[in-house]
Structure formats: structure tokens, C-alpha cells
Design an enzyme around this catalytic site. Structure first.
Site, PDB file in Angstrom:
ATOM      1  N   ASN A  83      35.973  45.516  58.969  1.00 18.59           N
ATOM      2  CA  ASN A  83      37.116  45.645  58.059  1.00 18.59           C
ATOM      3  C   ASN A  83      38.327  44.850  58.526  1.00 18.59           C
ATOM      4  O   ASN A  83      39.125  44.403  57.701  1.00 18.59           O
ATOM      5  CB  ASN A  83      37.459  47.133  57.935  1.00 18.59           C
ATOM      6  CG  ASN A  83      38.840  47.349  57.351  1.00 18.59           C
ATOM      7  OD1 ASN A  83      39.050  47.140  56.156  1.00 18.59           O
ATOM      8  ND2 ASN A  83      39.793  47.731  58.196  1.00 18.59           N
ATOM      9  N   TYR A 149      43.406  31.618  53.725  1.00 19.63           N
ATOM     10  CA  TYR A 149      42.959  33.007  53.568  1.00 19.63           C
ATOM     11  C   TYR A 149      41.713  33.052  52.680  1.00 19.63           C
ATOM     12  O   TYR A 149      40.712  33.702  53.019  1.00 19.63           O
ATOM     13  CB  TYR A 149      44.083  33.878  52.985  1.00 19.63           C
ATOM     14  CG  TYR A 149      43.613  35.295  52.740  1.00 19.63           C
ATOM     15  CD1 TYR A 149      43.309  36.124  53.815  1.00 19.63           C
ATOM     16  CD2 TYR A 149      43.435  35.782  51.447  1.00 19.63           C
ATOM     17  CE1 TYR A 149      42.834  37.415  53.601  1.00 19.63           C
ATOM     18  CE2 TYR A 149      42.972  37.066  51.223  1.00 19.63           C
ATOM     19  CZ  TYR A 149      42.670  37.886  52.298  1.00 19.63           C
ATOM     20  OH  TYR A 149      42.191  39.156  52.090  1.00 19.63           O
ATOM     21  N   PRO A 179      37.528  43.647  47.316  1.00 20.22           N
ATOM     22  CA  PRO A 179      38.542  44.237  46.439  1.00 20.22           C
ATOM     23  C   PRO A 179      39.540  43.200  45.923  1.00 20.22           C
ATOM     24  O   PRO A 179      39.812  42.201  46.589  1.00 20.22           O
ATOM     25  CB  PRO A 179      39.277  45.236  47.351  1.00 20.22           C
ATOM     26  CG  PRO A 179      38.558  45.231  48.667  1.00 20.22           C
ATOM     27  CD  PRO A 179      37.811  43.939  48.728  1.00 20.22           C
ATOM     28  N   GLY A 180      40.092  43.508  44.736  1.00 20.97           N
ATOM     29  CA  GLY A 180      41.280  42.795  44.266  1.00 20.97           C
ATOM     30  C   GLY A 180      42.501  43.388  44.951  1.00 20.97           C
ATOM     31  O   GLY A 180      42.438  43.774  46.122  1.00 20.97           O
ATOM     32  N   PHE A 186      48.932  45.030  53.648  1.00 23.25           N
ATOM     33  CA  PHE A 186      48.453  43.651  53.523  1.00 23.25           C
ATOM     34  C   PHE A 186      49.570  42.662  53.158  1.00 23.25           C
ATOM     35  O   PHE A 186      49.734  41.630  53.810  1.00 23.25           O
ATOM     36  CB  PHE A 186      47.338  43.628  52.455  1.00 23.25           C
ATOM     37  CG  PHE A 186      46.801  42.267  52.134  1.00 23.25           C
ATOM     38  CD1 PHE A 186      45.794  41.705  52.894  1.00 23.25           C
ATOM     39  CD2 PHE A 186      47.308  41.530  51.067  1.00 23.25           C
ATOM     40  CE1 PHE A 186      45.294  40.439  52.603  1.00 23.25           C
ATOM     41  CE2 PHE A 186      46.823  40.276  50.767  1.00 23.25           C
ATOM     42  CZ  PHE A 186      45.811  39.732  51.538  1.00 23.25           C
TER      43      PHE A 186
END
Ligand code: 8X3
Length: 249
Positions: A83, A149, A179-180, A186
Site C-alpha cells: 500500500n 506519479y 482507486p480514483g 494524499f
């Protein structure tokens, strides 16, 4: 007996929420992250056996040392959740900050590889295990100023497919969750602490929350032995593409 899951980047966001959900669903947890105090805070909330490993996943030696320090029975990891990941900076490619690029590449790609290289041989030996890689909508498409990214998350997608091919003969499952927009730290990290820029990302619509992703991970890890969820793309209802968001609220 509880299954053992190792979650990288468990100090916040999706990692932390996943720890909370798995702790309630018959898992014991190895929680990793840089911030020891955050890991300890999280540990207090969890009603399962836990081991905390505080280290920086960008550091190959530190990652290896942390893994080696695990008691033998804890090395039998049933579920590895890769993760840990981050976005830092948003500039066009000609203006990008190379230190930011390296941090994203070192965490999102190399850190994931370091951890997988340590955990997967034991899964192979045991002929069992499940690796879940946290991808992103940024692994499915590119967007302006997302360059590096997006490239790191495209790499996560490529690695997920490659791992699945290499590990299928050992009975190991490999999944990815993309995920969106998820409202976590973040965007504060991406915008280097600029709160108003970070808040703007989630303005005018309901984004996903970390718990939405944690519940998706729980679904993936609770399928029967013969079922693997290869790939999940999970978006807020108001988001059709990374930069197509219905901001109406
Ligand atoms: C985070 C989602 O759209 O900011 O991975 O890239 S996005």
C-alpha cells in the site's frame, strides 16, 4: 487461527483503514511505516495481535532488516498489501523536481519490489499467499502534470500482471486495487502541505474514503480459494476519469 497480513504504509489513509477492517475480520497484522508514533496509535485501536515495523521502505537495507527481525512464525505472511505510496509535486515534465521524482519511484515502485522480494519466496515455499498492490486511476490513464506519479502507478499495474504470471504456478493470488480520488493525506503530501490546494481536490463532490478501499480489500481477501479478483478500479460516483469530476455540491 488468524491469517497474517502485512500492510505497508499503515500510518495513515488507506493503509490505516485497511488495518482497522482486517483486525475485525480474523487477521493478525504486521504494520509498517516510517512514523513509529502513528503505528503505536493505530495499534492501540486494534483488537488483534500486531507487530510494528518502523522503517523507510525506500531504504533497501532497512526494509530487509525489518523483515528479518520478524519472529519466524510471523514471516508466514498470508496477505501482503503493498500500500505504501505517494505523489509529490505537480509540474509539467520540463519543470519537474528530480528529488520528487526519485521519492515517488523509490517508494511506489522500488519499495513495493523490495517488500515483495522478501515476502514472496516464503509464499512460494508454502504454496499459498495473496499479494495486493495498491494502484490508482493514475495507473490506467495519464493526466496533465501527473507524469511521473502516473508512470509509477502504470508500473504497479505492469508488475501486478507480471507477478501474477510468475506466481500462478505456486497457487499465489495477485490482485490490484486502483482507486480514483480518495480523501486522505494524499493531496497534502502531493502539494507539500498547501492545505487550500489539497482541499480543492475534493471540493464540490463526494470523494471515496479510505474505508471504501479497505472494504474492497476485505472482499478481495475473503473470496474462496478458487477465486481471484485480478483487478478492481473503484471510483467516486462523481468521477468518470481522473480529471472528469462532476463538482456540483
Ligand atoms: C490518486 C488519484 O487521480 O490524484 O492516486 O491520481 S489521482
Amino acid at each position: 487461527m488468524n491469517r497474517i497480513a502485512l500492510i505497508t504504509g499503515a500510518t495513515s489513509g488507506i493503509g490505516e483503514a485497511t488495518a482497522e477492517v482486517l483486525a475485525k475480520n480474523d487477521f493478525d497484522l504486521i504494520l509498517t511505516g516510517r512514523r513509529k508514533d502513528r503505528l503505536e496509535e493505530l495499534q492501540k485501536k486494534l483488537n488483534c495481535e500486531t507487530i510494528l515495523l518502523a522503517f523507510d521502505i525506500q531504504d533497501k537495507e532497512a526494509t530487509e532488516a525489518a523483515f528479518i527481525s520478524l519472529p519466524e512464525k510471523w514471516k508466514n505472511i498470508d496477505v501482503l498489501i503493498n500500500n505504501a505510496g505517494l505523489a509529490v509535486g505537480m509540474e509539467t515534465i520540463d519543470q519537474g523536481n528530480i528529488d520528487d521524482w526519485e521519492r515517488m519511484i523509490d517508494t511506489n515502485i522500488k519499495g513495493l519490489l523490495y517488500m515483495t522480494r522478501l515476502v514472496s519466496p516464503i509464499m512460494v515455499e508454502r504454496r499459498s499467499g495473496h499479494i495486493i498492490n495498491l494502484s490508482s486511476i493514475a495507473g490506467k490513464e495519464a493526466y496533465a502534470m501527473g507524469n511521473v506519479y502516473c508512470a509509477t502507478k502504470h508500473a504497479v499495474e505492469g508488475l501486478t500482471r507480471g507477478m501474477r504470471i510468475d506466481l500462478v504456478k505456486h497457487g499465489i493470488k495477485v490482485s490490484s486495487v486502483a482507486p480514483g480520488a480518495v480523501e486522505t493525506e494524499f493531496s497534502m503530501v502531493r502539494f507539500k502541505g498547501n492545505k487550500s490546494k489539497a482541499d480543492d481536490v475534493y471540493k464540490g463532490f463526494t470523494p471515496l474514503f479510505a474505508n471504501d478501499i479497505a472494504e474492497t480489500v476485505l472482499f478481495i481477501v475473503t473470496r474462496p480459494a478458487h477465486v481471484n479478483i485480478d483487478d478492481v478500479l473503484i471510483m467516486p460516483t462523481a468521477q468518470a476519469l481522473s480529471r472528469v469530476i462532476n463538482r456540483e455540491e
